[in-house]
Enzyme design. Sequence first.
Site, PDB file in Angstrom:
ATOM      1  N   ASP A  27       0.879  -1.109  -0.037  1.00  0.00           N
ATOM      2  CA  ASP A  27       0.081   0.200   0.050  1.00  0.00           C
ATOM      3  C   ASP A  27       0.772   1.166   0.003  1.00  0.00           C
ATOM      4  OD1 ASP A  27      -2.255   1.630   0.574  1.00  0.00           O
ATOM      5  OD2 ASP A  27      -1.401   1.707   2.601  1.00  0.00           O
ATOM      6  N   ASP A  29      -0.227   5.208   0.842  1.00  0.00           N
ATOM      7  CA  ASP A  29      -0.575   6.060   1.953  1.00  0.00           C
ATOM      8  C   ASP A  29      -0.490   5.457   3.321  1.00  0.00           C
ATOM      9  OD1 ASP A  29      -0.768   8.321   0.243  1.00  0.00           O
ATOM     10  OD2 ASP A  29      -2.514   7.691  -0.538  1.00  0.00           O
ATOM     11  N   LYS A  72     -11.551  11.551  -4.034  1.00  0.00           N
ATOM     12  CA  LYS A  72     -13.015  12.185  -4.678  1.00  0.00           C
ATOM     13  C   LYS A  72     -14.075  11.657  -3.648  1.00  0.00           C
ATOM     14  CE  LYS A  72     -11.936  10.624  -8.975  1.00  0.00           C
ATOM     15  NZ  LYS A  72     -10.686  10.244  -9.305  1.00  0.00           N
ATOM     16  N   ARG A  74     -14.088  11.012  -0.884  1.00  0.00           N
ATOM     17  CA  ARG A  74     -13.990  11.389   0.726  1.00  0.00           C
ATOM     18  C   ARG A  74     -14.636  12.928   0.451  1.00  0.00           C
ATOM     19  NH1 ARG A  74      -8.198  10.721   2.054  1.00  0.00           N
ATOM     20  NH2 ARG A  74      -9.040   8.880   2.312  1.00  0.00           N
ATOM     21  N   LYS A 103      -6.319  19.853  -5.704  1.00  0.00           N
ATOM     22  CA  LYS A 103      -5.905  18.931  -4.261  1.00  0.00           C
ATOM     23  C   LYS A 103      -4.620  18.122  -4.816  1.00  0.00           C
ATOM     24  CE  LYS A 103      -5.336  15.191  -2.144  1.00  0.00           C
ATOM     25  NZ  LYS A 103      -4.924  13.830  -2.403  1.00  0.00           N
ATOM     26  N   THR A 141      -5.198   3.181  -3.591  1.00  0.00           N
ATOM     27  CA  THR A 141      -6.266   4.039  -3.937  1.00  0.00           C
ATOM     28  C   THR A 141      -5.902   5.494  -4.400  1.00  0.00           C
ATOM     29  OG1 THR A 141      -6.934   4.821  -1.899  1.00  0.00           O
ATOM     30  CG2 THR A 141      -7.852   3.072  -2.312  1.00  0.00           C
TER      31      THR A 141
HETATM   32  C1  XBP Z   1      -5.334   6.115   1.126  1.00  0.00           C
HETATM   33  C2  XBP Z   1      -6.405   6.953   0.772  1.00  0.00           C
HETATM   34  C3  XBP Z   1      -6.155   8.068  -0.229  1.00  0.00           C
HETATM   35  C4  XBP Z   1      -5.613   9.295  -0.075  1.00  0.00           C
HETATM   36  C5  XBP Z   1      -6.112  10.280  -1.142  1.00  0.00           C
HETATM   37  O1  XBP Z   1      -5.001   5.470   0.057  1.00  0.00           O
HETATM   38  O2  XBP Z   1      -7.627   6.861   1.086  1.00  0.00           O
HETATM   39  O3  XBP Z   1      -7.308   8.162  -0.802  1.00  0.00           O
HETATM   40  O4  XBP Z   1      -6.111   9.688   1.249  1.00  0.00           O
HETATM   41  O5  XBP Z   1      -5.799  10.070  -2.314  1.00  0.00           O
HETATM   42  P1  XBP Z   1      -3.920   4.157   0.300  1.00  0.00           P
HETATM   43  P2  XBP Z   1      -6.359  10.861  -3.666  1.00  0.00           P
HETATM   44  O6  XBP Z   1      -3.611   3.932   1.841  1.00  0.00           O
HETATM   45  O7  XBP Z   1      -4.688   2.956  -0.497  1.00  0.00           O
HETATM   46  O8  XBP Z   1      -2.674   4.451  -0.544  1.00  0.00           O
HETATM   47  O9  XBP Z   1      -6.789  12.250  -3.135  1.00  0.00           O
HETATM   48  O10 XBP Z   1      -5.194  10.717  -4.750  1.00  0.00           O
HETATM   49  O11 XBP Z   1      -7.487  10.013  -4.034  1.00  0.00           O
HETATM   50 MG    MG Z   2      -2.870   3.160   3.599  1.00  0.00          MG
END
Ligand code: XBP
Ligand code: MG
Length: 281
Positions: A27, A29, A72, A74, A103, A141
């Site tokens: 993953d 983030d 999006k 969120r 953003k 994501t």
């Molecule tokens: C975590 C998320 C992401 C980011 C925002 O994703 O929920 O949506 O918060 O990303 P992961 P975008 O841990 O699966 O990497 O604004 O680019 O959608």
């Molecule tokens: Mg994550």
Amino acid sequence: MLSDQATDCRVTMHRSAGLALQAVIFDVDGTLADTERDGHRVAFNRAFAQFGLDWEWSVATYGELLAVTGGKERIRHFAARRAPELLERPDSEAWLLALHQLKSAIYAQLVNAGSIGLRRGVARLLGELCRAGVRLAIATTTTPSSLHSLLQTSFGERAESLFEVIGAGDVVVHKKPAPDVYHWVLNEMKLPPAACLAVEDSLPGMQAATAAGLPTLITVNSYTAGGDFVGALSVVSDLGEPGAAARSLAGQPLAGDCVDLPQLRVWHRQAVSDGAACQLA
Ligand code: XBP
Ligand code: MG
């Protein structure tokens, strides 16, 4: 004589037991880097201000909003509660896309400025896996442009070749906790889930990976520590470094200071034999 069902189980167990760890799917983030609080959250708030919205997502509010995956999605979730009239306008989809695009551009600026680094142990583990020929992939994501900025800043020229497959953003319709992005990545790699491990930081991430049949290591952060990670292979505070130990929080214990390839192989073997045992139960 064995029943057909028992024979099937023995065959499955035999096949599973022969599956060595071939790939690790990460993953992004919260896992590769702590991007949420000082990256995505700040970018959302600056974009809101530039769009004339009086929305400000505090650290705590953002923690709650992380249950909705995808930027999006969120924004849409928040707008539906705070200002539903914005979503009723005929141009609401274009407006939302433009807001999210802004953003993402602001997020890229923050990352390019070097304000977000990799989490402890990430560069070490990726290097070790790469040298050992373990295949690497990403299932996230996050929007591809945001991911690209993070990979370029963190790995420079190596960014393009490090991960064999990248599943990101809208590559699938249903984002985590749906398993779709993991199914997509496994399909691209032509690997069964039992030959892989997933590394995640959050509950929706774990749900996605485990629903795709992947044994999952959780490395928590300030937003996800204390989560109920039942079903994870192991839960650790971070990936650790030699001499700077990570803490084992639940599941299979961490034997040394840090999560390394021998440790991943031990956990993976355990997961595969547990899976085989379950199929017999
Ligand atoms: C975590 C998320 C992401 C980011 C925002 O994703 O929920 O949506 O918060 O990303 P992961 P975008 O841990 O699966 O990497 O604004 O680019 O959608
Ligand atoms: Mg994550």
